[in-house]
Design a protein around this motif. Structure first.
Motif, PDB file in Angstrom:
ATOM      1  N   VAL A 196      27.441 -14.013  12.659  1.00  0.00           N
ATOM      2  CA  VAL A 196      28.124 -13.181  12.148  1.00  0.00           C
ATOM      3  C   VAL A 196      29.258 -14.050  10.731  1.00  0.00           C
ATOM      4  O   VAL A 196      29.892 -12.686  10.745  1.00  0.00           O
ATOM      5  CB  VAL A 196      29.751 -13.976  13.323  1.00  0.00           C
ATOM      6  N   PHE A 235      30.632 -11.347   8.513  1.00  0.00           N
ATOM      7  CA  PHE A 235      31.999 -11.373   8.203  1.00  0.00           C
ATOM      8  C   PHE A 235      31.379 -11.605   6.360  1.00  0.00           C
ATOM      9  O   PHE A 235      32.510 -10.117   5.685  1.00  0.00           O
ATOM     10  CB  PHE A 235      32.812 -12.879   7.966  1.00  0.00           C
ATOM     11  N   LEU A 244      31.392  -7.524   5.426  1.00  0.00           N
ATOM     12  CA  LEU A 244      32.004  -6.779   5.470  1.00  0.00           C
ATOM     13  C   LEU A 244      33.285  -6.857   4.213  1.00  0.00           C
ATOM     14  O   LEU A 244      33.912  -6.624   3.325  1.00  0.00           O
ATOM     15  CB  LEU A 244      32.725  -7.140   6.588  1.00  0.00           C
ATOM     16  N   THR A 257      21.847  -8.348  15.967  1.00  0.00           N
ATOM     17  CA  THR A 257      22.736  -7.749  17.029  1.00  0.00           C
ATOM     18  C   THR A 257      24.272  -7.958  16.134  1.00  0.00           C
ATOM     19  O   THR A 257      24.434  -7.093  15.391  1.00  0.00           O
ATOM     20  CB  THR A 257      23.325  -7.835  17.937  1.00  0.00           C
ATOM     21  N   MET A 258      24.757  -9.318  15.657  1.00  0.00           N
ATOM     22  CA  MET A 258      25.715  -9.179  15.109  1.00  0.00           C
ATOM     23  C   MET A 258      26.611  -8.564  13.710  1.00  0.00           C
ATOM     24  O   MET A 258      26.804  -7.191  13.819  1.00  0.00           O
ATOM     25  CB  MET A 258      26.123 -10.330  14.915  1.00  0.00           C
ATOM     26  N   LEU A 271      25.717  -5.071  13.939  1.00  0.00           N
ATOM     27  CA  LEU A 271      27.109  -4.631  14.363  1.00  0.00           C
ATOM     28  C   LEU A 271      28.129  -4.179  13.061  1.00  0.00           C
ATOM     29  O   LEU A 271      28.670  -3.015  12.355  1.00  0.00           O
ATOM     30  CB  LEU A 271      27.506  -4.661  15.168  1.00  0.00           C
ATOM     31  N   MET A 272      28.027  -5.463  12.294  1.00  0.00           N
ATOM     32  CA  MET A 272      29.663  -5.534  11.586  1.00  0.00           C
ATOM     33  C   MET A 272      29.503  -4.768   9.903  1.00  0.00           C
ATOM     34  O   MET A 272      30.219  -4.038   9.805  1.00  0.00           O
ATOM     35  CB  MET A 272      29.697  -6.777  11.588  1.00  0.00           C
ATOM     36  N   ASN A 318      27.439   2.259  12.217  1.00  0.00           N
ATOM     37  CA  ASN A 318      27.799   2.387  14.796  1.00  0.00           C
ATOM     38  C   ASN A 318      28.170   3.784  14.425  1.00  0.00           C
ATOM     39  O   ASN A 318      28.845   3.944  15.255  1.00  0.00           O
ATOM     40  CB  ASN A 318      29.107   1.063  15.123  1.00  0.00           C
ATOM     41  N   THR A 365      20.316  -2.436  19.289  1.00  0.00           N
ATOM     42  CA  THR A 365      21.181  -4.264  19.536  1.00  0.00           C
ATOM     43  C   THR A 365      22.871  -3.914  19.404  1.00  0.00           C
ATOM     44  O   THR A 365      23.503  -3.884  20.334  1.00  0.00           O
ATOM     45  CB  THR A 365      20.616  -4.960  19.116  1.00  0.00           C
ATOM     46  N   LEU A 367      23.739  -1.674  22.209  1.00  0.00           N
ATOM     47  CA  LEU A 367      24.183  -2.889  23.413  1.00  0.00           C
ATOM     48  C   LEU A 367      25.931  -3.135  23.452  1.00  0.00           C
ATOM     49  O   LEU A 367      26.235  -3.489  24.408  1.00  0.00           O
ATOM     50  CB  LEU A 367      22.991  -3.712  23.523  1.00  0.00           C
ATOM     51  N   ALA A 368      26.189  -3.771  22.325  1.00  0.00           N
ATOM     52  CA  ALA A 368      26.405  -5.508  21.942  1.00  0.00           C
ATOM     53  C   ALA A 368      28.336  -3.847  21.784  1.00  0.00           C
ATOM     54  O   ALA A 368      29.429  -4.505  22.236  1.00  0.00           O
ATOM     55  CB  ALA A 368      27.372  -5.343  20.252  1.00  0.00           C
ATOM     56  N   ILE A 396      20.616 -10.521  22.246  1.00  0.00           N
ATOM     57  CA  ILE A 396      21.698  -9.673  22.516  1.00  0.00           C
ATOM     58  C   ILE A 396      20.895  -9.986  24.359  1.00  0.00           C
ATOM     59  O   ILE A 396      21.558  -9.512  25.156  1.00  0.00           O
ATOM     60  CB  ILE A 396      21.725  -8.168  22.678  1.00  0.00           C
ATOM     61  N   LEU A 456      29.020 -12.050  23.956  1.00  0.00           N
ATOM     62  CA  LEU A 456      29.950 -10.675  24.293  1.00  0.00           C
ATOM     63  C   LEU A 456      29.884 -10.670  25.892  1.00  0.00           C
ATOM     64  O   LEU A 456      31.246 -10.975  26.632  1.00  0.00           O
ATOM     65  CB  LEU A 456      29.201  -9.962  23.466  1.00  0.00           C
ATOM     66  N   PHE A 457      28.421 -10.607  26.686  1.00  0.00           N
ATOM     67  CA  PHE A 457      29.108 -10.519  28.205  1.00  0.00           C
ATOM     68  C   PHE A 457      29.262 -11.473  29.376  1.00  0.00           C
ATOM     69  O   PHE A 457      28.640 -11.235  30.253  1.00  0.00           O
ATOM     70  CB  PHE A 457      28.244  -8.839  28.445  1.00  0.00           C
ATOM     71  N   MET A 477      36.446  -7.068  13.720  1.00  0.00           N
ATOM     72  CA  MET A 477      36.136  -5.774  13.333  1.00  0.00           C
ATOM     73  C   MET A 477      37.645  -5.344  13.842  1.00  0.00           C
ATOM     74  O   MET A 477      37.262  -4.211  13.850  1.00  0.00           O
ATOM     75  CB  MET A 477      34.964  -5.527  13.968  1.00  0.00           C
TER      76      MET A 477
END
Lengths: 264, 274
Positions: free
Chosen positions: A100, A104, A107, A196-197, A200-201, A205, A221, A224-225, B110, B206-207, B235
């Protein structure tokens, strides 16, 4: 019996994973996954775009990370005395940076930089760069260990032939690294595909085909998230099935890579 | 060494430092952006306005609870495995064990989250809870912990192992009286490194442990880990960047402090350079 029984713990965990993700009732959906469109509301569960995005991002990250890992592993060995040890510790530390946090950074720092070229900067290229930064330490440590295993006799032979450092690297070190480098690349690839993270960020997407550096892609992934939390029925089955496919693919690639790294 | 060699060497070292440099850039950026939001109240207050203001206290509590539960799950399984790994003489059994452990370590996080959701959140009926998250995290770090602890025990001199055996101690007594005291330090470091990996984890949570940002009252409550908080701020919360940077700085500092303790496995002792 006692000799082998400890194996039951990891074997049981692996079995639990597969049992959790594999639902025989979901099998009829499997053919639908090959389709192109992902529209769960209309029962379209094609993940072709996500799979291609996963391979594009992971492959791209590999292309960037392998030379970086090779250079840093060589630097670890070429730096006299304590410099190498310090560099190795820094590599370990760099590999521990949470995903993450990389996301960050992607981003807050990378995307603005890329957006000067093509706003908003998020997409395939940003995700590839962030992933490369995440996987190079793993690969560098594997290559570092392989460099360590090159027998002294081979180095001495090269030295006594009067080779320069450049020649030794090209003619002795690189050929000895061939298997380990392929193995390290595969290990990095499995890590990149499972990540994943961070992806994703910074990847946008939307779920386009990965056709250009700024395509707004969605990996398996990330899909999924983003969707698993609220998925129901067939939608959920399709997501679980894609997770199972991910495990099978990464495990196979991992075994191949592991064999190359450990067997010399 | 000739001048030509020095140049080659210098070039490789420079190129090799580049990726480390980018990692340093990340750290400098986080320190620059995160320091302004750090204060005691940031660490001790509840979040306000979806985290734009206020602090991260509930996330720190949730993260600690998750790590504690993960350790309680993984340690009792990992320690016997690591001890077994050190004593077993059957090479094939050991290789099989290594392969299984490595395979588990390579499973994408995940997917652990999905399995945790299916088996614990729904199957066992824990709901989105710290308990489900902690158990999932424990399963996820088990292979890491086994590896790190096996490495720690591998440094134990053979003499110590043989002495214990010669005294006629049972394997359990050997482990308790010789192995653990002799390698307590490296076992602790291995444990912290495994916890660093758990603290860095987001996707598996997350889940399982969920998003709830209030202070958890028990392990059956949903709790938001610090890493999930960073994801949410970056986000989903416009204007959350400042707080995200602060949270990321806290997480990074904790993780790197733990991880930096770990010494690299091999030290170059060779006399001949490359």
């Amino acid at each position: 019996m006692r000799r082998q029984s400890p194996l039951l713990v990891p074997a049981g965990l692996l079995l639990a994973l597969v049992v959790a993700l594999f639902d025989p009732h979901a099998l009829p959906i499997a053919p639908a996954l090959a389709g192109e469109r992902w529209l769960p509301a209309r029962s379209l569960f094609g993940i072709a775009r996500f799979v291609s995005a996963t391979f594009a991002v992971a492959g791209g990250a590999l292309v960037l990370a392998l030379p970086a890992a090779l250079a840093s592993a060589l630097a670890t060995h070429l730096w006299p005395r304590h410099g190498g040890v310090t560099l190795r510790r820094l590599t370990l530390v760099a590999g521990a940076i949470p995903s993450v946090v990389w996301g960050f950074w992607g981003l807050a720092a990378l995307a603005p930089l890329l957006s000067r070229w093509h706003p908003p900067g998020q997409g395939l290229l940003a995700a590839t760069i962030v992933l490369a930064l995440m996987i190079w330490p793993t690969m560098a440590l594997a290559l570092d260990a392989a460099l360590e295993r090159i027998p002294d006799s081979r180095r001495l032979a090269a030295l006594s032939l009067g080779m320069t450092l450049g020649q030794r690297l090209r003619l002795v070190v690189m050929p000895s690294l061939r298997h380990a480098a392929t193995g390290a690349a595969l290990l990095g690839l499995t890590r990149a595909m499972g990540e994943t993270m961070a992806v994703l960020m910074v990847s946008g997407n939307v779920g386009d085909w990965p056709t250009g550096p700024f395509a707004s892609i969605r990996t398996v992934t990330a899909n999924l998230a983003l969707e698993f939390a609220y998925a129901q029925g067939a939608h959920r089955d399709a997501l679980l099935l894609s997770g199972l496919m991910l495990i099978v693919t990464t495990t196979l690639l991992f075994w191949w890579g592991r064999r190359l790294v450990t067997n010399q | 060494m000739s001048r030509h060699d020095t140049i080659t060497r210098g070039c490789w070292i420079l190129v090799g430092l580049f990726p480390i440099g980018v990692a340093l850039w990340l750290m400098i950026l986080l320190v620059g952006q995160g320091i302004p939001s750090l204060s005691w109240s940031f660490l001790l207050d509840e979040p306000v306005h979806a985290g734009r203001a206020g602090g991260i206290a509930p996330m720190l509590v949730s993260t600690t609870a998750l790590l504690g539960l993960a350790l309680l799950t993984a340690a009792p399984l990992a320690l016997p495995l690591a001890v077994w790994h050190r004593t077993v003489t059957d090479k094939r059994a050991r290789n099989r064990h290594d392969a299984l452990i490595d395979t588990l370590a390579a499973v994408p996080s995940i997917c652990w989250g999905l399995a945790g959701y299916v088996l614990l959140v729904r199957g066992a009926g824990f709901g989105f809870s710290l308990l489900a998250g902690g158990l999932t995290l424990g399963a996820m770090i088990l292979p890491t912990l086994v590896r790190l602890w096996s490495d720690a025990l591998a440094d134990l001199p053979d003499g110590q192992v043989e002495a214990g055996r010669a005294l006629g101690l049972t394997p359990f007594q050997q482990a308790l009286h010789i192995w653990l005291p002799a390698s307590a330090g490296s076992l602790l470091i291995g444990m912290l490194a495994a916890l660093a990996r758990a603290a860095a984890e987001t996707a598996a949570l997350l889940f399982t442990s969920g998003y709830a940002s209030r202070m958890p009252a028990s392990v059956f409550d949903s709790g938001r880990a610090l890493s999930v908080h960073i994801l949410d701020l970056a986000m989903n919360v416009p204007g959350g960047d400042q707080a995200a940077a602060g949270s990321a700085l806290v997480l990074l500092t904790a993780v790197l402090l733990f991880a930096a303790l770990l010494r690299p496995k091999h030290h170059s002792t060779r006399k001949v350079s490359l």
